[in-house]
Design an enzyme around this catalytic site. Structure first.
Site, mmCIF file in Angstrom:
data_model
loop_
_atom_site.group_PDB
_atom_site.id
_atom_site.type_symbol
_atom_site.label_atom_id
_atom_site.label_comp_id
_atom_site.label_asym_id
_atom_site.label_seq_id
_atom_site.Cartn_x
_atom_site.Cartn_y
_atom_site.Cartn_z
ATOM 1 C CD GLU A 8 -2.967 -0.934 2.349
ATOM 2 O OE1 GLU A 8 -3.248 0.183 2.826
ATOM 3 O OE2 GLU A 8 -3.395 -2.001 2.821
ATOM 4 C CG ASP A 83 -6.197 -3.312 7.739
ATOM 5 O OD1 ASP A 83 -6.367 -3.424 6.504
ATOM 6 O OD2 ASP A 83 -5.677 -2.305 8.251
ATOM 7 N NE ARG A 288 -1.735 7.072 7.228
ATOM 8 C CZ ARG A 288 -1.041 8.030 6.579
ATOM 9 N NH1 ARG A 288 -1.054 9.268 7.031
ATOM 10 N NH2 ARG A 288 -0.381 7.742 5.492
ATOM 11 C CG HIS A 331 0.714 -0.942 9.891
ATOM 12 N ND1 HIS A 331 -0.583 -0.539 9.722
ATOM 13 C CD2 HIS A 331 1.261 -0.997 8.650
ATOM 14 C CE1 HIS A 331 -0.820 -0.335 8.430
ATOM 15 N NE2 HIS A 331 0.287 -0.616 7.754
#
Length: 762
Positions: A8, A83, A288, A331
């Site tokens: 990503e 996720d 994040r 993460h």
DNA sequence: CAGTGAGCGAGCTTCCGCTTGACTT
């Protein structure tokens, strides 16, 4: 090309490429590559809520590139985050790039280490369509809620407003808190504090104690002090207890935002901007995240660092578990990439934020602090109440050597170490001084940006990537909320002091309940919340997200069809939307504040086309003024409202022209001879003097006021701008490189900077 | 700035979550 691997974040590409070598081409999707169409609902409600996906304009380029590379590759590895959103990204890639099951594999890793990535490659799986469906349900629900509620607000309240599952609840938190504060009646009370000198110690030894009882009135407090004249105080009880303090878990997005706000006074968005910069330079892990997990490599290097620098007794490796609602833990926690890097190069703010992350991470792997807590009771021979002395002494500092987490409770001072002299049971305590201080009960605190994020996370509302944007939507986006200060109320209090045999009274004026940098609801925010509460209380409920998340979990587990979940929600919801739209009534808040003392005319606060305002009188000659930021129709006072009419104010003259002070969109300013001049920070337009205004006008007229240097021959100016100094040549602006002092710039140096900047731009 | 829903109506606004630039003096 043999293998294409897609992640990503572009920030991960280089590292992963290094671990995988030349057989792999590593690319980033840069987040989602497809979304519901922007025009209209983007959901075919009639046909099972079928999503209508499109590749947004700004993603066309990356999709085309990935498509080309995928066609050339033997195998495409979909390595988006593990996720719900990440699974959906993999599926959108699969679908959009035209992949097949035999030519693609889904892999996941939680940390960017060689082992983790190689292991992921060894254990591929297929795309989990149940998880993808849970994401589709989430996406479609948010679209339906947002795009059906918002138009109701346009029609009923004001155009361009918005409502949504996350923002409307965040707004409600702020509005509810404000109403709690309005309803709060503060009560005075008296707190008794004594300073003792233990018998047998030097007269300079002082021990502070607080009475275990508070008094409601001055008379009761005074009576206590009178009774204490000549009283004998002795130690009645000594309790000692061993305690421990444990370090806080490593940072998640939410806790980083909170600590950066408490300790470094950074806004949520500044924290994220700085963290992004550190991440892009490879200094910290991804910023994040909702996970407190540290990779085994990070834990072992932290252990080695602690043993080497503090000694093995300071080391205690720990793995933290994440408790926050709805956490998906794709993460690691936010940590330094290399624990060995105790400090970094960069701006002052970057250095401070890195230092905070470094200390928090290392402290999380250190021993508990051992504390000795002492609680002593002192009795009087005249009264039954007891004085309490509380002290805590650090026996072993452990993690406190590095780091102590901040607190949101503004009344608490940080746990300072109080060292007591040796005290014994029955020991006499000579009272040197006793005070009776008037305090007030406190209303709940207003939310700061960071404490709002904390609350949202507790409720499981929003995600690490949306905390900061949600605050921006509420403030600059919709104007529901402003960030600002509340001045507090003035109170005159009487305090008491007993020294020797005499009691003295002193009168003092105190400001009670002032707050700085808090989120204050605006009238429009109150109206939107009230409206949604009245008609859509189910959605604005604090538990709404938690409840739909349970349904999404059922979908993810394969126990329910995603569109059945949506249908159950949508049918009653949409009926309510239709009902509300067919009701053509409007209501606007309005309140009479009192009469204008000068004219006797009524002063009314109400909401007009341009927001909340106050008016004096009725008919032709009525006067208008906007409410100031953070003022509300329901509680603005007559006194505050009348102040709004004091501007614009003619301050004086200069060269025959009037100087008028007033307030505008960009804050207070003065009007003079057809020109406007901003008033400097802290300068009040109600009190600014004629002389001050004249100075401002004269100095602002100087064209060279912001110039730091000027080199005529090459048309270069060094200007001190709003975002710091910069170089200007022929109308083009150039950044000054980091580390270069603006004052030290010579013409040659400027030309050099311009030359290299020109290249970079191309 | 204007002004604190008289009417009509075209065309616009808006969600959450995943990412990074591009932009601003």
């Amino acid at each position: 090309m043999k293998n294409l691997l897609i992640v990503e974040s572009p920030g991960k590409v280089k590292t992963i490429q290094k671990y995988l070598g030349n057989d792999y081409t590593v690319k980033a999707s840069i987040g989602h590559i497809r979304d519901l169409g922007q025009k209209g609902m983007g959901v075919d409600i009639q046909h099972g809520f079928k999503p209508e996906y499109e590749v947004p304009a700004d993603k066309k380029k990356i999709v085309a590139e990935l498509k080309k590379l995928a066609a050339e590759a033997d195998m495409v590895w979909l390595a988006s985050d593990e996720d719900r959103e990440g699974e959906a990204i993999s599926w959108h890639l699969f679908d959009t790039l035209g992949l097949t099951e035999d030519k693609s594999k889904r892999i996941v890793f939680h940390e960017i280490t060689k082992d983790a990535i190689l292991n992921a490659i060894k254990t591929p799986r297929t795309i989990d369509m149940n998880l993808v469906d849970a994401q589709q349900a989430r996406r479609v629900l948010d679209r339906l809620v947002g795009f059906e509620l918002s138009p109701i607000l346009w029609r009923k309240i004001q155009p361009k407003l918005s409502a949504g599952r996350v923002q409307s609840v965040a707004l409600r938190l702020i509005v509810d808190r404000e109403r709690e504060i309005m309803a709060f009646k503060k009560e005075p009370f008296y707190r008794i504090e004594a300073t003792f000198n233990p018998e047998g110690t030097k007269s300079s030894v002082k021990v502070k104690a607080v009475l275990d009882n508070k008094f409601d009135t001055l008379q009761q407090a005074e009576k206590f002090l009178q009774d204490s004249i000549g009283a004998r105080f002795t130690i009645k009880d000594i309790q000692q207890k061993d305690g421990v303090r444990v370090p806080a878990a490593p940072f998640t997005t939410s806790t980083l935002q909170q600590e950066a706000s408490r300790k470094l006074h950074l806004t949520v968005s500044t924290t994220m901007r700085l963290a992004q910069a550190l991440y892009e330079r490879g200094l910290i892990t991804y910023m994040r995240t909702d996970s407190t997990n540290l990779s085994s490599l990070a834990r072992s290097t932290a252990k080695a660092f602690i043993c080497d620098n503090f000694g093995p007794e300071y080391s205690r490796p720990r793995q933290y578990t994440t408790h926050s609602k709805g956490a998906q833990e794709a993460h690691e926690a936010i940590r330094p990439t290399y624990i060995q890097n105790t400090s970094i190069e960069g701006t002052a703010q970057e250095k401070k934020l890195y230092d905070l992350i470094w200390k928090r991470t290392v402290a999380s792997q250190m021993s508990d602090a051992k504390i000795l807590k002492t609680d002593i009771a002192v009795e009087s021979d005249r009264r039954p109440e007891l004085f309490r002395i509380q002290a805590s002494q650090i026996l072993f500092d452990g993690f406190l050597k590095l780091y102590l987490e901040g607190t949101d409770d503004e009344t608490l001072d940080e746990g300072s170490d109080v060292i007591l002299p040796g005290l014994n049971l029955g020991q006499a305590m000579n009272c040197k001084e006793m005070r009776g201080e008037c305090k007030f009960t406190q209303p709940p605190f207003r939310y700061s940006e960071a404490s709002l994020v904390k609350k949202l996370e507790e409720l499981g509302i929003g995600r690490p990537s949306t905390y900061s944007p949600t605050i921006t939507t509420l403030t600059t986006g919709r104007g529901y909320v402003v960030k600002g200060d509340k001045p507090g109320e003035k109170e005159t209090v009487v305090n008491l002091k007993l020294t020797g045999d005499t009691i003295t009274r002193s009168t003092k004026t105190e400001v009670i309940g002032s707050e700085k940098g808090k989120l204050l609801p605006q009238e429009i925010g109150m109206m939107v919340t009230d409206y949604l509460m009245k008609n859509f209380d189910g959605i604005i409920n604090y538990d709404f997200t938690a409840n739909v998340e349970k349904d999404f979990d059922l979908v993810a587990a394969g126990n329910r069809a995603w569109n059945a979940v949506i249908a159950d929600f949508y049918t009653p919801f949409h009926k309510k939307v239709e009902d509300v739209l067919s009701d053509r009534t409007f209501s606007r808040p309005e309140r009479e504040l009192g009469k204008d003392p000068e004219t006797g005319l009524p002063v009314i606060a109400k909401f007009g086309q341009w927001g909340p305002f106050v008016q004096i009188g009725e008919g032709e000659n009525r006067r208008f003024a906007h409410l100031a930021a953070g003022q509300l129709i329901e509680n603005v006072t007559l006194e505050d409202a009348l102040k709004l009419f004091e501007l614009p104010r003619t301050v004086g003259t200069l060269d025959g022209h009037d100087i008028v002070a007033t307030k505008g969109k960009f804050g207070p300013y003065i009007k003079y001879n057809g020109k406007n001049f901003s008033l400097p920070k802290g300068c009040n337009p109600l009190t600014v003097t004629e002389q001050e205004c004249q100075d401002i006008i004269k100095s602002s007229s100087d064209p060279a006021k912001d110039q730091l240097a000027r080199f005529e021959s090459s048309d270069i100016t060094v200007i001190n701008g709003r975002y710091g100094p910069y170089i200007k040549q022929n109308g083009v602006n150039y950044k000054i490189p980091r580390g270069t002092k603006a004052e030290s710039l010579t013409e040659e140096k400027c030309l050099e900077i311009i030359k290299s900047a020109g290249k970079a731009k191309k």
